[in-house]
Motif scaffolding. Structure first.
Motif, PDB file in Angstrom:
ATOM      1  N   PHE A 147       0.847  -1.182   0.000  1.00  0.00           N
ATOM      2  CA  PHE A 147       0.000   0.000   0.000  1.00  0.00           C
ATOM      3  C   PHE A 147       0.890   1.242   0.000  1.00  0.00           C
ATOM      4  O   PHE A 147       1.963   1.255   0.596  1.00  0.00           O
ATOM      5  CB  PHE A 147      -0.937  -0.015   1.210  1.00  0.00           C
ATOM      6  N   LYS A 148       0.412   2.276  -0.665  1.00  0.00           N
ATOM      7  CA  LYS A 148       1.223   3.472  -0.889  1.00  0.00           C
ATOM      8  C   LYS A 148       0.760   4.696  -0.113  1.00  0.00           C
ATOM      9  O   LYS A 148       1.527   5.635   0.087  1.00  0.00           O
ATOM     10  CB  LYS A 148       1.231   3.818  -2.388  1.00  0.00           C
ATOM     11  N   ALA A 149      -0.498   4.701   0.289  1.00  0.00           N
ATOM     12  CA  ALA A 149      -1.040   5.860   0.993  1.00  0.00           C
ATOM     13  C   ALA A 149      -2.259   5.421   1.795  1.00  0.00           C
ATOM     14  O   ALA A 149      -2.846   4.366   1.538  1.00  0.00           O
ATOM     15  CB  ALA A 149      -1.417   6.966   0.015  1.00  0.00           C
ATOM     16  N   CYS A 150      -2.633   6.255   2.760  1.00  0.00           N
ATOM     17  CA  CYS A 150      -3.701   5.862   3.692  1.00  0.00           C
ATOM     18  C   CYS A 150      -4.529   7.085   4.066  1.00  0.00           C
ATOM     19  O   CYS A 150      -4.021   8.214   4.154  1.00  0.00           O
ATOM     20  CB  CYS A 150      -3.060   5.250   4.943  1.00  0.00           C
ATOM     21  N   ALA A 151      -5.808   6.865   4.287  1.00  0.00           N
ATOM     22  CA  ALA A 151      -6.710   7.902   4.783  1.00  0.00           C
ATOM     23  C   ALA A 151      -7.588   7.301   5.874  1.00  0.00           C
ATOM     24  O   ALA A 151      -8.015   6.147   5.770  1.00  0.00           O
ATOM     25  CB  ALA A 151      -7.571   8.453   3.647  1.00  0.00           C
ATOM     26  N   TYR A 152      -7.841   8.077   6.906  1.00  0.00           N
ATOM     27  CA  TYR A 152      -8.661   7.605   8.026  1.00  0.00           C
ATOM     28  C   TYR A 152      -9.841   8.539   8.224  1.00  0.00           C
ATOM     29  O   TYR A 152      -9.687   9.772   8.276  1.00  0.00           O
ATOM     30  CB  TYR A 152      -7.835   7.523   9.305  1.00  0.00           C
ATOM     31  N   HIS A 153     -11.041   7.937   8.353  1.00  0.00           N
ATOM     32  CA  HIS A 153     -12.272   8.684   8.587  1.00  0.00           C
ATOM     33  C   HIS A 153     -12.703   8.437  10.024  1.00  0.00           C
ATOM     34  O   HIS A 153     -13.051   7.311  10.398  1.00  0.00           O
ATOM     35  CB  HIS A 153     -13.360   8.226   7.604  1.00  0.00           C
ATOM     36  N   VAL A 154     -12.676   9.486  10.840  1.00  0.00           N
ATOM     37  CA  VAL A 154     -12.828   9.321  12.285  1.00  0.00           C
ATOM     38  C   VAL A 154     -14.224   8.852  12.659  1.00  0.00           C
ATOM     39  O   VAL A 154     -14.396   7.915  13.452  1.00  0.00           O
ATOM     40  CB  VAL A 154     -12.493  10.642  13.016  1.00  0.00           C
ATOM     41  N   GLU A 155     -15.261   9.478  12.104  1.00  0.00           N
ATOM     42  CA  GLU A 155     -16.629   9.136  12.504  1.00  0.00           C
ATOM     43  C   GLU A 155     -16.959   7.673  12.230  1.00  0.00           C
ATOM     44  O   GLU A 155     -17.583   6.992  13.049  1.00  0.00           O
ATOM     45  CB  GLU A 155     -17.630  10.027  11.770  1.00  0.00           C
ATOM     46  N   SER A 156     -16.521   7.162  11.078  1.00  0.00           N
ATOM     47  CA  SER A 156     -16.845   5.784  10.705  1.00  0.00           C
ATOM     48  C   SER A 156     -15.809   4.782  11.185  1.00  0.00           C
ATOM     49  O   SER A 156     -15.984   3.577  11.019  1.00  0.00           O
ATOM     50  CB  SER A 156     -16.972   5.677   9.184  1.00  0.00           C
ATOM     51  N   ARG A 157     -14.706   5.286  11.762  1.00  0.00           N
ATOM     52  CA  ARG A 157     -13.605   4.419  12.231  1.00  0.00           C
ATOM     53  C   ARG A 157     -13.092   3.537  11.087  1.00  0.00           C
ATOM     54  O   ARG A 157     -12.865   2.346  11.260  1.00  0.00           O
ATOM     55  CB  ARG A 157     -14.063   3.536  13.397  1.00  0.00           C
ATOM     56  N   LEU A 158     -12.909   4.146   9.922  1.00  0.00           N
ATOM     57  CA  LEU A 158     -12.583   3.389   8.724  1.00  0.00           C
ATOM     58  C   LEU A 158     -11.275   3.889   8.114  1.00  0.00           C
ATOM     59  O   LEU A 158     -11.117   5.078   7.841  1.00  0.00           O
ATOM     60  CB  LEU A 158     -13.715   3.539   7.698  1.00  0.00           C
ATOM     61  N   TRP A 159     -10.340   2.955   7.934  1.00  0.00           N
ATOM     62  CA  TRP A 159      -9.107   3.247   7.215  1.00  0.00           C
ATOM     63  C   TRP A 159      -9.283   2.886   5.744  1.00  0.00           C
ATOM     64  O   TRP A 159      -9.858   1.837   5.422  1.00  0.00           O
ATOM     65  CB  TRP A 159      -7.947   2.428   7.769  1.00  0.00           C
ATOM     66  N   LEU A 160      -8.774   3.711   4.860  1.00  0.00           N
ATOM     67  CA  LEU A 160      -8.692   3.408   3.434  1.00  0.00           C
ATOM     68  C   LEU A 160      -7.220   3.266   3.090  1.00  0.00           C
ATOM     69  O   LEU A 160      -6.430   4.189   3.316  1.00  0.00           O
ATOM     70  CB  LEU A 160      -9.320   4.521   2.593  1.00  0.00           C
ATOM     71  N   MET A 161      -6.839   2.133   2.529  1.00  0.00           N
ATOM     72  CA  MET A 161      -5.445   1.861   2.210  1.00  0.00           C
ATOM     73  C   MET A 161      -5.324   1.715   0.690  1.00  0.00           C
ATOM     74  O   MET A 161      -5.973   0.856   0.085  1.00  0.00           O
ATOM     75  CB  MET A 161      -4.971   0.621   2.952  1.00  0.00           C
ATOM     76  N   PHE A 162      -4.501   2.570   0.107  1.00  0.00           N
ATOM     77  CA  PHE A 162      -4.431   2.724  -1.342  1.00  0.00           C
ATOM     78  C   PHE A 162      -3.141   2.137  -1.913  1.00  0.00           C
ATOM     79  O   PHE A 162      -2.052   2.355  -1.380  1.00  0.00           O
ATOM     80  CB  PHE A 162      -4.472   4.206  -1.726  1.00  0.00           C
TER      81      PHE A 162
END
Length: 267
Positions: free
Chosen positions: A219-234
């Motif tokens: 994975f090269k980059a990551c984003a985290y959404h606090v309300e949904s407790r969800l990581w996106l790994m790109f």
């Protein structure tokens, strides 16, 4: 026992008594390097016993007792569906993407998403809770490198080592995206009364351990959404840039986002 994430030595950490038919006492060990904690008793358990324990626990899953354990469960699922709808809207998840909810449970996330977008719902797979009449995928349908998007919610704590992790990430295409919800701590509490020590929770992730997995699976980059407790790994940095430039609701980084640093870790 060696840590399956980093190869470090696992040492005794604590014990918890459940007093269940298939699980009496459970021994936990901790990696001296990355801090990963695993339930050694569950890792060593015969497969038939592990299957029976899961069926015993999941038979009462997602009812009033589950809401007592995790009162924000339904609220979080709705927030996750909102995130997925936004990802589709801004083109981070393409409308033609092959997308699967791995460990879909009773399929609520797919149903919530279907209320928000006029697209086919997420495909669903669950080893223990599949509904035969509700179009769940079988294990034979999970062809490696065939999914553009994989979401897995409240699953990584149930995994039993490297082969289980591999099953999930191997589903992704070379430029696929993984959405991940689990509890990731800076340090696992040494407390038998910690709410997250549930009978079928086998692996407890630290930021250090997840960073290693993030790099290991390219994975090269990551984003985290606090309300949904969800990581996106790109793996696709263009999709990551599209998200970063289109939404301010995510914490973004070029490495795994180690958001949860301070106890009590979301409780």
């Amino acid at each position: 026992m060696k840590c399956f994430v980093c190869g470090g030595q696992m040492s005794p950490f604590m014990e918890k008594f459940f007093g269940m038919k298939y699980l009496d006492a459970c021994e936990y060990v901790r990696c001296e390097n990355c801090g990963l904690v695993v339930a050694k008793t569950l890792y060593d358990m015969p497969h038939d016993q592990w299957t029976n324990l899961n069926r015993e626990c999941h038979g009462a899953y997602q009812n009033t007792n589950e809401l007592e354990i995790d009162p924000r469960w339904l609220e979080r699922l709705h927030a996750q569906a909102n995130v997925l709808a936004e990802l589709i809207q801004i083109g981070v998840v393409e409308k033609s993407a092959r997308a699967v909810d791995y460990g879909a449970g009773d399929g609520k996330l797919s149903a919530y998403l279907a209320e928000k977008v006029s697209l086919p719902p997420l495909m669903k797979f669950d080893e223990y809770m599949a509904r035969p009449n509700e179009n769940y995928l079988s294990a034979e349908n999970l062809t490696p490198a065939s999914f553009d998007f994989v979401i897995t919610c409240s699953v990584f704590e149930h995994l039993l080592g490297a082969s289980d992790v591999e099953k999930i990430f191997a589903l992704l295409t070379a430029d696929g995206t993984c959405a991940l919800h689990t509890l990731v701590c800076e340090e696992i509490p040494r407390d038998p009364n910690w709410f997250y020590l549930q009978p079928v929770h086998a692996t407890f992730w630290t930021n250090s351990a997840m960073k290693k997995i993030f790099a290991q699976y390219n994975f090269k980059a990551c984003a985290y959404h606090v309300e949904s407790r969800l990581w996106l790994m790109f793996r696709d940095t263009e999709k990551f840039s599209r998200l970063k430039n289109s939404s301010s609701d995510f914490v973004c980084a070029d490495d795994f986002v180690d958001y949860w640093k301070v106890k009590p870790y979301r409780k």
